[in-house]
Design a protein around this motif. Structure first.
Motif, PDB file in Angstrom:
ATOM      1  N   SER A  26       0.827  -1.205   0.000  1.00 19.71           N
ATOM      2  CA  SER A  26       0.000   0.000   0.000  1.00 19.71           C
ATOM      3  C   SER A  26       0.859   1.251   0.000  1.00 19.71           C
ATOM      4  N   GLN A  27       1.891   1.265   0.839  1.00 18.76           N
ATOM      5  CA  GLN A  27       2.735   2.445   0.927  1.00 18.76           C
ATOM      6  C   GLN A  27       3.665   2.566  -0.275  1.00 18.76           C
ATOM      7  N   LYS A  30       1.281   4.130  -2.858  1.00 20.20           N
ATOM      8  CA  LYS A  30       0.861   5.492  -2.520  1.00 20.20           C
ATOM      9  C   LYS A  30       2.032   6.467  -2.522  1.00 20.20           C
TER      10      LYS A  30
END
Length: 359
Positions: A26-27, A30
């Motif tokens: 996810s990071q 993002k």
């Protein structure tokens, strides 16, 4: 940029590694524009085609040919989350085929490989720990095949550097249930509550360290024990002087909110001396500004953790701590965590992925 992350399994199965890889994916997306597709190693379990927004597929067979047949053509990197036991069929098994598959991938496709060692293959006999002779061969070959080696334990780092004869990056684990969005409130604004959270180590809190848990509550003026996880059928009568709340499984958002409104967290990590920095439960306590209490001293100074400065143990010293001292300790553990939170951890992975892909 597209990459593969190889994991033993993914949520809803929980083993710490799958949760870690989801947060990392996810990071990476993002913060760095790096898209992940998951390869799930374990067979015979149901795999959803999309997990937390990311495509996931099982490796169809444990062979070099099967692995190469499903490898997408557009990927530029692979992260292998290696933790030994979930990759084994039995204690004396070892996935040598995976070493061959990754080795061929690196050579034939010019795909770069990061191996994240969440565990090394230790066996325990009485009070002695030693490396498993067969499984160590796999770990050593994986380390030597990798473009980059990372681990979450200074103890593992020393072993890996001895194998490789060059420096290895060590980054303690982040909180796999996520982090607060807007900092943490002071202890004075929190309820007199202690959190017990986690998997098998949570069970051991009640089996082996109930006396220490109750002593901690009495010494710190804690009125409520909040137990989070699979029901253990605890009996309130075994918790005199304190209210027991058994919450069962809770979504990560609810756990984060509860931690932000609690004074302390209790953990038993005595099975892993020297490895407190690789506990995602301990990381969650630190991330949310609680006072971490360990069942006993854990010699994890190599990871930057000191008893009395970053965590407490249930001894007489608890009775002499002022509110200012408790807040200082909570601040110390939170600052220790912020140096390797999700963003900082991911930044390290992204820098290696982009540098080895020529970006």
């Amino acid at each position: 940029m597209n990459i593969i992350q190889i994991v033993p399994r993914l949520p809803p199965h929980t083993d710490g590694v799958g949760d870690y890889s989801i947060q990392l994916a996810s990071q990476l997306l993002k913060g760095h524009g790096i898209a992940t597709q998951f390869f799930v190693f374990q067979q015979g379990i149901k795999i959803e085609p999309i997990v937390a927004g990311f495509p996931a597929t099982g490796i169809p067979a444990h062979t070099v040919e099967a692995f190469l047949s499903v490898l997408p053509k557009d990927i530029t990197g692979i992260i292998l989350h290696y933790s030994n036991y979930p990759y084994l069929r039995n204690k004396w098994d070892a996935p040598f085929w995976l070493v061959s598959a990754l080795g061929k991938t690196v050579k034939q496709r010019n795909i770069k490989l990061i191996v994240m060692f969440h565990e090394l293959p230790f066996l325990k006999f009485k009070k002695f720990n030693f490396l498993h002779p067969i499984q160590t061969l796999v770990s050593r070959r994986l380390a030597k095949s990798a473009t980059t080696v990372i681990t979450d334990s200074a103890r593992f780092q020393a072993i890996l550097e001895r194998w490789l004869q060059h420096p290895v990056t060590c980054i303690p684990d982040f909180s796999t249930i996520g982090e607060p969005d807007d900092g943490v409130p002071p202890l004075s604004d929190r309820a007199p509550r202690i959190i017990v959270f986690g998997g098998s180590d949570r069970v051991r809190v009640y089996q082996n360290h109930l006396k220490g848990l109750l002593y901690s509550c009495q010494a710190l003026g804690i009125e409520e024990i909040c137990d989070i996880g699979k029901s253990l059928n605890l009996q309130p009568s075994d918790f005199p002087g304190v209210r027991l709340v058994q919450m069962g499984f809770q979504p990560a958002e609810a756990i984060r909110e509860l931690m932000l409104n609690s004074l302390a967290g209790f953990i038993d990590y005595s099975r892993f001396p020297g490895d407190l920095g690789k506990s995602s439960v301990f990381a969650a306590f630190c991330a949310h500004g609680l006072v971490p209490i360990c069942s006993c001293y854990n010699p994890s100074e190599a990871d930057g953790l000191e008893m009395g400065k970053h965590y407490l143990v249930p001894d007489r010293s608890l009775q002499n701590l002022s509110s200012i001292q408790l807040q200082t300790l909570a601040n110390n553990s939170n600052m220790w965590y912020l140096n390797h939170n999700i963003k900082q951890n991911t930044k390290i992975f992204a820098s290696y992925l982009k540098s080895i892909s020529g970006l």
